[in-house]
Design a protein around this motif. Structure first.
Motif, PDB file in Angstrom:
ATOM      1  N   LEU A 289       0.948  -1.048  -0.361  1.00 17.37           N
ATOM      2  CA  LEU A 289       0.012   0.057  -0.239  1.00 17.37           C
ATOM      3  C   LEU A 289       1.023   0.699   0.168  1.00 17.37           C
ATOM      4  CD1 LEU A 289      -2.653  -1.271   2.681  1.00 17.37           C
ATOM      5  CD2 LEU A 289      -3.068  -1.211  -0.238  1.00 17.37           C
ATOM      6  N   LYS A 295      -6.973   7.326  -0.638  1.00 17.12           N
ATOM      7  CA  LYS A 295      -7.997   6.590   0.659  1.00 17.12           C
ATOM      8  C   LYS A 295      -8.916   5.734   0.136  1.00 17.12           C
ATOM      9  CE  LYS A 295      -5.300   8.463   4.474  1.00 17.12           C
ATOM     10  NZ  LYS A 295      -6.177   9.612   6.106  1.00 17.12           N
ATOM     11  N   LYS A 298     -10.476   1.832  -1.814  1.00 20.02           N
ATOM     12  CA  LYS A 298      -8.830   0.484  -0.980  1.00 20.02           C
ATOM     13  C   LYS A 298      -9.223  -0.801  -1.462  1.00 20.02           C
ATOM     14  CE  LYS A 298      -8.063   3.612   3.181  1.00 20.02           C
ATOM     15  NZ  LYS A 298      -8.295   3.491   4.718  1.00 20.02           N
ATOM     16  N   ASN A 301      -6.567  -1.516  -4.181  1.00 18.07           N
ATOM     17  CA  ASN A 301      -5.056  -1.831  -3.846  1.00 18.07           C
ATOM     18  C   ASN A 301      -4.943  -3.064  -3.829  1.00 18.07           C
ATOM     19  OD1 ASN A 301      -4.915   1.130  -3.455  1.00 18.07           O
ATOM     20  ND2 ASN A 301      -5.502   0.686  -1.576  1.00 18.07           N
TER      21      ASN A 301
END
Length: 572
Positions: A289, A295, A298, A301
């Protein structure tokens, strides 16, 4: 047009210094910003848009009159057909943009789409030349061949209309993206010019639309549908010639060796789904990450890590690929909360037009304004307001906020949505007054009689529609161009257009559903052919309520939206 890969050793230091990364000129050499692109090139492209909008709006604005007149369709059926066609025309840019971004490039796609467009308009003109369902020749004919012509006419008509839709699908997103690409956002002056380009682009668009409303609608209603459809065909030929004349002045984007942006974004989504069981703690333990990762979203990710925890090249996505996917997903809430606005826009060429046709449209003795020409007030409002917005409001707001465009794109869009809700309230009140007037004069059961109420009552709703277009539609254009990855600019503008495509289909669905619900068991629907017994006011109140709900949701998502700073170096 072929662009060769220039040899870097053959270029002078001056060109290397002034060249724009990722762009070449017509001869395949690095771009000298003082000789290629900028407002000179953009002027050719705006000229093309004027011709295209003249052609498209000359067809779309009065199509409901043609369908209910020469083709004899009911008001509801004609409105549904117009919405279905315009919806398709606004969704096909997704296909056109895909072809441009993945295969042909913007320049070649524009040329190919223009040729398809011209063919469709030519066939449309041919369909109008065939005998109509209400022609006296068919009614008095003794042969079945002549009287079967309306079916042939309808087949050619809809085939040509959807051919035009395919042409616009390749033309519309690529021309605008190609025009915006003539400015470099990394240069402070050109960054401001690009924001101004979207205003003047829409100014040109509405100039073409205004000419169509003022000239073509009168020709179609009073002279000839053949001529009314033939002139747009000629204008598209002129537009293509203008576009080709500017070829040597354009900046052309050059694709690198990287994978298609569709492939990169699709791969990120697929890998994130495959790795959905990978916990966040596990990802952080492997150090996947990155601190610079946003943000939001997520779960994407997870595409940075393979299920076995490895980060072998080719099996996982790069940070850039994940961020591209996030940038596209951020657009979804804004796209979804703009759909009701698009439904409101769809009414101007359908029910607003039919509403005006029942009212007193006399200017002088023997001369009446064509009902479809009332839409010219939309374009006229835009043409007047854009110079004021661009030359007066933006500099004042820029001095106050420090932003190149004065206010943010989302603030501009939201303001237009607010005006859209207000205009539907006004439209409902005016329709209530029209129905009241028809009742007072005993015209409820006389659908062909003129309601003694001036058509000027409709002007405020058209003016507000023009103001909302100037704010929301221009804002959406810039937003969807600006906030997508660089390789997806055509797709970004296609997504913007798809809002109005889906909105047209939603409008058609609403009309059909309401007609079925209110007309069942022998009841009178909201949309009978006799508008004096219709309840367009109920429909307008419904759209006003939906617009208010949409605006509330939009404000929530707009407040949470995180701008893609990489594409707006000058945005503060």
């Amino acid at each position: 047009m072929a662009i060769s890969n220039p040899s870097s050793s053959a270029e002078t230091p001056l060109l290397e210094e002034e060249g724009i990364k990722g762009c070449l000129d017509y001869n395949g050499r690095p771009v000298n910003r003082t000789k290629c692109g900028g407002w000179t090139s953009a002027s050719f492209i705006i000229g093309v848009e004027i011709a295209e909008r003249f052609a498209y709006c000359g067809i779309e604005s009065n199509l409901v009159t043609y369908l209910t007149g020469p083709l004899g369709q009911s008001t509801a059926t004609a409105a549904e057909n117009v919405n279905a066609w315009s919806g398709t025309a606004m969704l096909l840019p997704l296909l056109g943009a895909f072809v441009a971004d993945s295969f042909l490039g913007g320049y070649r796609t524009i040329i190919a789409a223009s040729l398809i467009y011209i063919l469709g308009l030519g066939l449309l003109t041919l369909s109008a030349a065939l005998p109509s369902v209400d022609s006296s020749g068919c009614e008095k004919a003794d042969t079945s061949i002549l009287c079967s012509s309306p079916l042939l006419q309808e087949i050619i008509l809809f085939f040509s209309l959807y051919l035009v839709a395919f042409g616009q699908g390749g033309h519309k997103p690529c021309v605008q993206a190609f025009g915006a690409d003539q400015f470099d956002t990394q240069d402070p002056d050109e960054c401001k010019a690009k924001s101004s380009f979207f205003n003047w682009w829409y100014f040109g668009l509405c100039s073409g639309t205004l000419a169509a409303f003022s000239v073509l609608n009168y020709i179609q209603d009073n002279l000839s549908w053949v001529l009314g459809f033939g002139i747009p065909c000629i204008m598209m030929v002129v537009g293509l010639v203008v576009f080709l004349c500017g070829s040597t002045s354009y900046r052309y984007n050059v694709k690198g060796d990287e994978k298609s942006p569709f492939v990169r974004i699709g791969r990120a989504l697929i890998l994130a789904v495959r790795n959905w069981r990978t916990s966040a703690a596990e990802e952080e333990a492997h150090g996947t990450l990155p601190s610079e990762s946003s943000k939001q979203f997520k779960f994407l990710n997870k595409a940075l890590l393979a299920p076995d925890g490895s980060k072998e090249h080719g099996k996982v996505c790069s940070i850039g690929e994940v961020e591209e996917a996030k940038a596209v997903l951020r657009l979804v809430p804004i796209w979804a909360t703009s759909l009701v606005y698009a439904v409101v826009q769809a009414q101007s060429s359908t029910f607003f037009t039919k509403q005006g046709a029942t009212m007193d449209r006399s200017i002088t003795t023997g001369f009446k304004i064509p009902a479809a020409s009332l839409q010219s007030f939309i374009s006229f409002t835009v043409v007047i307001s854009i110079p004021i917005y661009d030359r007066v409001f933006v500099p004042l707001a820029r001095a106050w906020t420090g932003k190149p465009a004065g206010i943010t794109m989302l603030q501009r869009i939201g303001t237009g949505m607010f005006l859209s809700a207000i205009l539907m309230v006004i439209a409902a009140l005016v329709e209530m007054q029209r129905l009241k007037t028809a009742l007072e004069y005993g015209l409820v059961d006389k659908p062909n009689a003129m309601v003694p109420m001036s058509v000027w009552w409709l002007v405020p709703q058209y003016v507000l529609l023009g103001l909302s277009e100037m704010l929301t539609m221009v804002g959406l254009q810039e937003f969807f161009y600006d906030q997508v990855p660089n390789g997806l600019r055509n797709i970004g503008l296609a997504l913007y257009l798809s809002i109005f495509g889906v909105g047209s289909f939603l409008s058609s669905f609403l009309i059909s559903a309401i007609e079925n619900a209110t007309g069942r068991n022998g009841g009178e629907s909201w949309f009978p052919n006799n508008l004096n017994r219709a309840h367009l006011d109920y429909f307008y109140w419904l759209l006003a309520a939906l617009s208010s709900a949409e605006l509330t949701l939009y404000l929530y998502f707009a407040k949470a939206y995180i701008y893609n700073k990489a594409s707006r170096p000058m945005q503060s």
